[in-house]
Structure formats: C-alpha cells, structure tokens
Design an enzyme around this catalytic site. Sequence first.
Site, PDB file in Angstrom:
ATOM      1  N   CYS A 340       0.840  -1.966  -2.094  1.00  0.00           N
ATOM      2  CA  CYS A 340       0.794  -3.035  -1.069  1.00  0.00           C
ATOM      3  C   CYS A 340       2.181  -3.583  -0.756  1.00  0.00           C
ATOM      4  CB  CYS A 340      -0.111  -4.215  -1.493  1.00  0.00           C
ATOM      5  SG  CYS A 340      -1.799  -3.744  -1.742  1.00  0.00           S
ATOM      6  N   ALA A 341       3.211  -2.785  -0.929  1.00  0.00           N
ATOM      7  CA  ALA A 341       4.570  -3.283  -0.712  1.00  0.00           C
ATOM      8  C   ALA A 341       5.433  -2.225  -0.019  1.00  0.00           C
ATOM      9  CB  ALA A 341       5.188  -3.706  -2.046  1.00  0.00           C
TER      10      ALA A 341
END
Lengths: 383, 88
Positions: A340-341
Amino acid sequence: MKKIIYLDNAATTWPKPESVYQVIDNFNRNIGANPGRGSSSKTLEAAGVLLTTRETLAKFFNLSDVSRIVFTKNITEALNTVLKGYLNPGDHVITSSMEHNAVARPLNTLKNAGVEVTYVTCTADGSLYPPDLERYWKKNTRMVVLLAASNVTGTIQPLQEAGRICRERGAVFLVDSAQGAGNIPIDVIEQNIDILTFTGHKGLYGPQGTGGFYIRPGLEIRTLVEGGTGSLSAETRQPDFFPDKFESGTPNTPGIAGLGAGVNFIQKTGFKAIRQHEKKLMDILLDGLQDIQGVAIYGPRDSHRQTPVVSLNLAGLECGELSFLLDENFGIMTRSGLHCAPLAHQTIGTLSRGTCRVSLSYFTTREDIETFLEAIRKISRAL
Amino acid sequence: MTIEIYDYYVLFPNHQEGLRLHRKLKDIGIKCTISPTPREASSFCGMSLLVSEDNVRKVEEILAENNGIKTEGIAKIKRRTTLWNKTC
C-alpha cells in the site's frame, strides 16, 4: 498443527500479549455495556475502560490533555479525519515520498479539491533530509505530514527535526505513527507533534479495529462523521468538545480495552527491553541476509536506523513467489508486493517488482530468524 | 412542617469528565455518588456526581485547580423524596 513462523508484524502484530486476550474476553463476558449511554453502573464501567486507555496512551505519548485523544476504527480513519478536517483549498501541505496510501490517497482527494501537495523525495534508503522541508516551504504551507517509520523499509524519520522546523515556521506537524509507535520513542512534547495519529494493532499490541488521534489544545478541525455521542442528546447539533465531537456511534470498547492492555504490556516489559530484543534479532537477520547469494536488501540495513522491518528480493524470483515458497514449504508468513505504499517503492526503486517484507515483534525468537535465514539459503541454492 | 433538603449535582459535558472527577475525588477521599442527571439540571450528559452540602466547597476548590477536568457547573436541586439518603 504445522508450526507457523509469523514474520508479518508490520501488517499486524501477532500473537498479542496474553493480557490483551484476557481483557477483551473479560469485557465481552462481564462488562459488555455501551459507554456514555445512560448512567447505569455497567455503562459507567464501560466508559471507565475508554478513559483508562486514554490515560494509558497519554502517559505513553507524553501528552497532558487526555480528552484530546480520540478513538477511531483505525489510523486510516484518523488520518482522513485530520487531513480533511484541517486543510482547505488554497492551503499547501508538505509530505514525504515514503508515505503510505493512508496519507497519499486522502491527499490526492484534497489535491483535486484545490489543496497544493508537495512530496519531498527521500534518499534511496527512505530517509527524509529535514532541510528539504524548508526548501519547499511556501507562504501558504499549513501542514507537514510525516510517517514515524516506513512500512516498507522500516526507515526511521527525523521527527524531532521536522517538528522543530514546523514549530519555527508556524505549520501544523502531523505524524503518522502506524509504524514506529511501540518500537521507537514517540514523544508529543519533545518532537513538537501537533497531531499524532496511531494504530492500536501493530507495535502497541492491541487488537485490530483500534486506532485514533491526538490534537494539541488550541487546534481545531472539522468532523468527518457526526451522530449520537450520549452527550447533548436534546440537541441535533454535534457537540463541539473533545472527544465527543469526533466519537459518534458506539465505539469498539472491547478493542480499546485490549489496546490499553497492549500498551500496559509494553510499559511492564519495558520499552527499551523490547527495542533491544528487536534490534538484536534485526542484527542477526541483516547479517545473515547479506551473506546469501542473490539477496537484495532495501532500506538502511542498520538496526539503529530502522524499525524491525526489512524489505528484500531474491534474484530470479518474483517477490510474490518468494513469499509463497516461504509459506508453502517452511510455514513462514511474510508479505509481498507494494505494501500500500507505491510512493515508497518508487523512492527505493522497486515500484515495478515490489519486495518481500519481513517484520518482527517482541514475540519473534532467535530461532524464528535462524529458520527464516536457513529457508532463504535453501531457496537461493535451489535457483 | 417538612424540612427542605437539597442535593448538589456536579454536571459534565460527557461521561468521561464525570469519571475523571469521580476518580479524583475517590483518590483524595471525598465522598460522592454517580447519579443520573435530573432533567431540570442539565441536558448535557446523563451522568452527574452527587455530593453532599458539606463537600460542595471542597469540590469547587478541586475544580478550580488546573487539572483539566471540565464541568458544566453544580446544580442545587430540591429533593422530592425522603425514601433514601442519596448522598453517601
């Protein structure tokens, strides 16, 4: 049951301390009431659970006004509340290129609504160089958002220096402590933090579904959600006082009880003892990985400069395949992909392939790390 | 002739502040009772702290200290029943 080695503690710590399970069970079994609704002795006992956890967190993060700690369902909700409740079109916000999507996505929405957003590029190991914040400063800079540590590389950010710059220049300093709280010192006063967001289920050893934020006195933001609070019930307007203003609807009281027990566990065990244990294992892990053919390690590669998180790749394998092999053949749980980055992966140069992330907790043992290293050696040799 | 008895209710914006004062008073040994708030006193929060007339001044002194506990004042309410002694 097959023995499992859980090395995905940056996603959520597991197992939790025994006291966390007990406190949650006790709440559900013996207390059970809805806090703030009515004033029966059970209700008050439930409200007392919330207050006790607030007091525990206030002590842990070194802040004085317990009422300004607000519970949310997770840190993502906390970040959305404070970002959208504080920033207005025409405002400028500075953040880093290591941020998680919990920050990057709300900022993207705000950008579309007219908020200016600057991402300061971090070094290849994920570190922010604090003077860069000043380089991008504008007249309308109202906020700096920074994560305490990266969820991809574990890189610890210079909170104190960033906080000092914000204080000197008059912008709000917002910290995302999803990674870091419980692993490294987070001190609202010392680090000049105006808004601290936290999650309960990682380094603080609480259950999933817990998190929140703290806003320093004098700083006001808008609400994201309104509803019943058990206070001012004769009126349809939302209370304007803390924490009620931001805590509409029934809270996750059993979870918050568990969060309190998690933080108590840290304090009882000793924050330093936990950090020491994790550092020791990280040294073994980093040393061991460096000697294995084909392993690429991202981030600082220094246990003093990172939380117990390591991102790696093995030449000849996709990160997903590596995680799959570790799980299938060795019972070792890791997390592969982009975590998620995407911004962080872009910064460290792994946006196209992702990484396999290994993350430890106080409950990880030396034997776990040695088994993991042996598994990586076996996979490396087989390639 | 019936004697008029008054009860003193410390009022709060929410349960949390009420519990904070309750814990504080308990710590220093001042008797108080958690009670539902009489409708005529306030609509802020359903809980209040009942204190005896003898202790009202002490409670006011504690609230004047800078301890961050927020209240909505102290209401003096005439007791309607002599069924029980509410302040204990």
